[in-house]
Design a protein around this motif. Structure first.
Motif, short mmCIF file in Angstrom:
data_model
loop_
_atom_site.label_atom_id
_atom_site.label_comp_id
_atom_site.label_asym_id
_atom_site.label_seq_id
_atom_site.Cartn_x
_atom_site.Cartn_y
_atom_site.Cartn_z
N HIS A 94 15.72 -6.17 -4.52
CA HIS A 94 15.29 -4.82 -3.41
C HIS A 94 13.93 -4.27 -4.11
O HIS A 94 13.77 -4.09 -5.38
N ILE A 95 13.15 -4.30 -3.25
CA ILE A 95 11.86 -3.66 -3.57
C ILE A 95 11.29 -2.49 -2.73
O ILE A 95 11.40 -2.43 -1.47
N ASP A 96 10.61 -1.29 -3.32
CA ASP A 96 10.21 -0.32 -2.22
C ASP A 96 9.06 0.31 -3.16
O ASP A 96 9.25 0.63 -4.43
N ILE A 97 8.06 0.77 -2.29
CA ILE A 97 6.83 1.37 -2.94
C ILE A 97 6.66 2.58 -2.06
O ILE A 97 6.74 2.61 -0.71
N LEU A 98 6.35 3.76 -2.60
CA LEU A 98 6.12 4.98 -1.96
C LEU A 98 4.81 4.75 -0.83
O LEU A 98 4.07 3.98 -1.10
N GLN A 146 1.24 2.09 -0.73
CA GLN A 146 1.51 0.92 -0.20
C GLN A 146 -0.09 0.13 0.05
O GLN A 146 -0.97 0.79 0.16
N ARG A 147 0.16 -1.21 0.13
CA ARG A 147 -1.07 -1.84 0.50
C ARG A 147 -2.34 -1.79 -0.84
O ARG A 147 -3.45 -1.99 -0.39
N MET A 148 -1.61 -1.84 -1.86
CA MET A 148 -2.62 -1.67 -3.13
C MET A 148 -2.29 -2.79 -4.05
O MET A 148 -2.73 -2.79 -5.08
N GLY A 149 -1.34 -3.77 -3.66
CA GLY A 149 -0.95 -4.79 -4.48
C GLY A 149 -0.03 -4.84 -5.49
O GLY A 149 0.54 -5.46 -6.28
N ILE A 150 0.66 -3.54 -5.30
CA ILE A 150 1.74 -3.00 -6.44
C ILE A 150 2.99 -3.95 -5.86
O ILE A 150 3.73 -4.52 -7.02
N GLY A 151 3.21 -4.02 -4.75
CA GLY A 151 4.56 -4.78 -4.30
C GLY A 151 4.36 -6.19 -4.96
O GLY A 151 5.26 -6.74 -5.43
N GLU A 152 3.12 -6.89 -4.75
CA GLU A 152 3.16 -8.16 -5.22
C GLU A 152 3.18 -8.39 -6.67
O GLU A 152 3.71 -9.47 -7.00
N ARG A 185 13.19 -5.24 12.29
CA ARG A 185 12.43 -4.33 12.57
C ARG A 185 11.28 -3.87 11.36
O ARG A 185 10.80 -2.82 11.54
N ASN A 186 11.42 -4.43 10.15
CA ASN A 186 10.72 -3.97 9.04
C ASN A 186 9.57 -4.80 9.19
O ASN A 186 9.19 -5.82 8.66
N LEU A 187 8.28 -3.98 9.83
CA LEU A 187 7.24 -4.63 10.07
C LEU A 187 6.13 -4.68 8.91
O LEU A 187 5.19 -5.45 8.91
#
Ligand SMILES: CC(C)(COP(=O)(O)OP(=O)(O)OC[C@H]1O[C@@H](n2cnc3c(N)ncnc32)[C@H](O)[C@@H]1OP(=O)(O)O)[C@@H](O)C(=O)NCCC(=O)NCCS
Length: 241
Positions: free
Chosen positions: A145-149, A153-159, A184-186
Motif C-alpha cells: 500500500h502506498i500513499d503520498i500527501l 504528489q507528482r514529485m517522484g516520491i511514489g516512484e 475510480r482511483n485516477l
C-alpha cells in the motif's frame, strides 16, 4: 494540489519506517484513503483510529522492516509511505489472529455509538470474501500500500518509495508483488502502469457503501532474482531526491 518540481521543490529524504511514524502514517492514510482522495469532511468514515487499525496498523505491527517513509528535509515531516507484506497468505492469517479482535473491540466499544457510519462500513468489510486463494498470490506473493500527501504528489516520491519496497522484496527472494486498487482511483491507475505493473484482473465489487460502479483492479509485477540492496539498513537515510 501538487507541489512543484524544480529548484524550489521540497527536498525529500527516505528512510525505513520507525515506530514514531505511526501517527503520521495514519494521518496520510486518512487524507488519501477514499479511492485516493481525502476522507476529511466526507462523513463516510469519521473514526480515524478504526480506519488506521483496519488499513495500516497490522502492517507496521507485523512487517515494520518492510515499510519506508518519505520525509520533507526542511522539517522532518513524514509526507508519504509504502508498506506491505512479503507473503500475503501469512499476512492474512496474522491479520485475522491479531488485528480482527482489536478492530471488533474498537468498533463495538466506540464506533457503533460515536461513529455509526464507520461501524456500518467496517461491518460491510468484515463480510467481504477473503482472498487467500487468489491465483495471483502464487506468482505475486507480496502486496503493498502506498500513499503520498496530496501536496507532495507528482514529485517522484511514489516512484522512489515503490523502488525501495521492490528492492526490499527482491532482497528476500520474493518473486512478485500484487496490489489492489479501484477503477475510480485516477491517480493510482496511471501511476502503477507507468512504473511497470500490469493489470492481472478486474472484478466488480463494492468496497465502499452506497457507491455505484465500483470495480476492484489487481495489478502485479514480477521481480528480478534476489539481490542484496542497501534497503536492509535500518535507521539511516536511504537516498536524496
Ligand atoms: C498514486 C500515488 C501514490 C502516486 O505517487 P506520486 O508520488 O504522486 O507519483 P510520482 O510523482 O512518483 O509519479 C510517477 C509517474 O506516475 C504517473 N502518475 C503519477 N500520478 C499521476 C496522476 N495523478 N495522473 C497521471 N499520471 C500520474 C506519471 O507518469 C508520473 O511521472 P511524471 O510526473 O514524470 O509524469 C499518489 O498520487 C497518491 O498517494 N495518491 C493518493 C493515494 C493513492 O491513491 N494511493 C494508491 C492507492 S491503491
Amino acid at each position: 494540489m501538487s507541489a512543484p518540481k524544480g529548484p524550489h521543490a521540497p527536498q525529500i529524504g527516505y528512510r525505513p519506517f520507525e515506530r514514531r511514524d505511526r501517527k503520521a502514517v495514519a494521518t496520510i492514510l486518512y487524507r488519501t484513503g477514499f479511492q485516493g482522495e481525502s476522507l476529511e469532511g466526507t462523513g463516510r468514515f469519521d473514526d480515524r483510529r478504526l480506519f488506521a487499525l483496519v488499513h495500516t496498523e497490522g502492517y507496521v505491527a507485523f512487517h515494520a522492516r518492510d515499510a519506508f517513509v518519505a520525509y520533507d528535509r526542511a522539517d522532518g515531516k513524514v509526507v508519504g509511505y509504502v508498506l506491505g507484506a512479503p507473503d500475503s497468505t501469512t499476512h492474512d492469517m496474522l491479520f485475522r489472529r491479531r488485528m480482527a479482535w482489536r478492530i471488533a473491540l474498537r468498533a463495538f466499544l466506540v464506533s457503533w455509538w460515536r461513529y455509526p457510519e464507520s461501524f456500518r462500513q467496517v461491518r460491510m468489510w468484515s463480510k467481504l470474501k477473503e482472498d487467500e486463494a487468489a491465483p495471483y498470490y502464487v506468482e505475486y506473493p507480496a502486496h503493498l500500500h502506498i500513499d503520498i500527501l496530496p501536496e507532495y504528489q507528482r514529485m517522484g516520491i511514489g516512484e522512489k518509495l515503490m523502488r525501495l519496497f521492490e528492492e526490499r522484496m527482491s532482497s528476500q527472494g520474493v518473486s512478485g508483488i500484487h496490489l489492489i486498487t479501484s477503477n475510480r482511483n485516477l491517480k493510482a491507475l496511471p501511476f502503477y502502469r507507468k512504473i511497470g505493473y500490469t493489470m492481472l484482473e478486474q472484478s466488480p465489487g463494492a468496497y465502499w457503501r452506497d457507491l455505484e460502479g465500483q470495480v476492484s483492479v489487481v495489478f502485479g509485477k514480477s521481480l528480478a532474482s534476489p539481490c542484496r540492496e542497501q534497503t536492509g539498513a535500518t535507521g539511516s537515510d536511504l537516498a536524496q531526491n
